[in-house]
Design a protein around this motif. Sequence first.
Motif, PDB file in Angstrom:
ATOM      1  N   HIS A   1      -5.388   4.582   4.477  1.00  0.00           N
ATOM      2  CA  HIS A   1      -4.669   4.897   3.070  1.00  0.00           C
ATOM      3  C   HIS A   1      -5.637   5.684   2.123  1.00  0.00           C
ATOM      4  O   HIS A   1      -5.137   5.723   0.908  1.00  0.00           O
ATOM      5  CB  HIS A   1      -4.329   3.433   2.195  1.00  0.00           C
TER       6      HIS A   1
ATOM      7  N   THR B   1       0.711   3.800  -3.263  1.00  0.00           N
ATOM      8  CA  THR B   1       0.096   5.216  -3.105  1.00  0.00           C
ATOM      9  C   THR B   1       1.202   6.030  -3.339  1.00  0.00           C
ATOM     10  O   THR B   1       0.679   7.310  -3.579  1.00  0.00           O
ATOM     11  CB  THR B   1      -0.699   5.146  -1.788  1.00  0.00           C
TER      12      THR B   1
ATOM     13  N   LEU C   1       0.792  -1.243  -0.132  1.00  0.00           N
ATOM     14  CA  LEU C   1       0.041   0.189   0.024  1.00  0.00           C
ATOM     15  C   LEU C   1       0.798   1.172   0.008  1.00  0.00           C
ATOM     16  O   LEU C   1       0.615   2.131  -0.743  1.00  0.00           O
ATOM     17  CB  LEU C   1      -0.937   0.070   1.147  1.00  0.00           C
TER      18      LEU C   1
ATOM     19  N   VAL D   1      -8.564   4.758   0.560  1.00  0.00           N
ATOM     20  CA  VAL D   1      -9.007   3.984  -0.449  1.00  0.00           C
ATOM     21  C   VAL D   1     -10.722   4.060  -0.297  1.00  0.00           C
ATOM     22  O   VAL D   1     -11.320   3.936   0.719  1.00  0.00           O
ATOM     23  CB  VAL D   1      -8.611   2.449  -0.179  1.00  0.00           C
TER      24      VAL D   1
ATOM     25  N   GLU E   1      -3.550   3.779  -8.834  1.00  0.00           N
ATOM     26  CA  GLU E   1      -4.636   4.225  -7.878  1.00  0.00           C
ATOM     27  C   GLU E   1      -5.296   3.251  -7.149  1.00  0.00           C
ATOM     28  O   GLU E   1      -5.624   2.291  -7.900  1.00  0.00           O
ATOM     29  CB  GLU E   1      -5.912   5.331  -8.653  1.00  0.00           C
ATOM     30  N   VAL E   2      -4.842   3.311  -5.576  1.00  0.00           N
ATOM     31  CA  VAL E   2      -5.529   2.165  -5.133  1.00  0.00           C
ATOM     32  C   VAL E   2      -7.231   2.415  -4.814  1.00  0.00           C
ATOM     33  O   VAL E   2      -7.464   3.399  -4.266  1.00  0.00           O
ATOM     34  CB  VAL E   2      -4.944   1.740  -3.635  1.00  0.00           C
ATOM     35  N   THR E   3      -7.780   1.497  -5.373  1.00  0.00           N
ATOM     36  CA  THR E   3      -9.478   1.932  -5.516  1.00  0.00           C
ATOM     37  C   THR E   3     -10.026   0.890  -4.423  1.00  0.00           C
ATOM     38  O   THR E   3     -11.416   1.004  -3.922  1.00  0.00           O
ATOM     39  CB  THR E   3     -10.118   1.546  -6.749  1.00  0.00           C
TER      40      THR E   3
END
Length: 359
Positions: free
Chosen positions: A47, A22, A18, A49, A28-30
């Motif tokens: 984070h 990031t 993570l 998200v 992009e961490v969705t």
Amino acid sequence: MIRAGVVGASGWADNSHLPALTALEEFEVTAVATTNQASADRVAAAHGVRYAFATAGELVSHPEVDLVVVSVKASGHAAVIRAALDAGKHVVSEWPLGVDADEAEGLVEAATAAGVVHAVVLQGHHSPSARFVADLLADNRIGKLESVVLIAEGAPWGGDRIWPELVFGLDPAEGSNVLTIMAGHFLAALERVAGPLTEVSARLPRTHDRVLVAGTDRTVPNATPSHVLLHGVLADGATASVAVHGGNGPARYGFRLEFVGSAATLTATPVEPGSFIHWGDWEIRIGDEVLAVPDGYRTVPAGVRSGPPANIAALYQEVARAIAEGRQPHPSFETGLRQHRLLAAIERSAAEGAVQKVS
């Protein structure tokens, strides 16, 4: 922008995948998924998200996930990977790829048939130090390579005590022990520099049939090795001697790596004592000369240039390039399968007492 979903986000991934993802503008961490909603919500909030799920299936099927990161226990990798492949998603799997070479081979076949990008997290392949040393050897800085010696600490696996959260790994069927996790990563880093092992002669001593669960008075049975000892031959004819010794931790010195050439010897030790070979920077010497890794070998943002996120971020940069260029990244699932076959050869050698070729 590649939209990533992380399965198993509350464990190892929380402090490695993570932060790496990031920090990179390509991703992009969705979504994140854990085994319960409360922990998923916590990780998502920490984070930034949007989506948090209590099951891998919800994440894998979500339309705003392009890439699935698999960071659960090794014995759970195959199910999540196959679900992601069935959904047509790119996949990054933690190492080990599967619990053994047979499972890894099946995953390679499935990933190839799915036509997606697939990568396995063998961080040593993207270590700036390993890449620099590989170039030094290729440039003949020590003459012809004649032998390689690696001594490394394998804690927290292999000792007479085990952390409660690692007890599962005492069962070989889980695929997580001093051979698969520690030696698997260490040998990948060694081969990144010196080339592949083509044959091995190995021993896998088990010095503790039962181990104490740390913080309790309970002991549990252990069927996994305590140490990994091997001699081998590299593709160019050089020899390799490796000792990975288990223990209770924390690690004291980490590792010592020597490349003996016809003209000089290159040694590598961790800049931060106790750091694993595939995580941190190396102090590199040829004779008495200390060589700094040039800045050009470091490609990740400054905020993730140390600790577990560093080389994982470099892997994700390679994955992003591979997706953009329509090719497979390195290391791919095929690389992971080859690493499993190396470990299988080590196990056969230890069991049969004979030299084994590495396919």
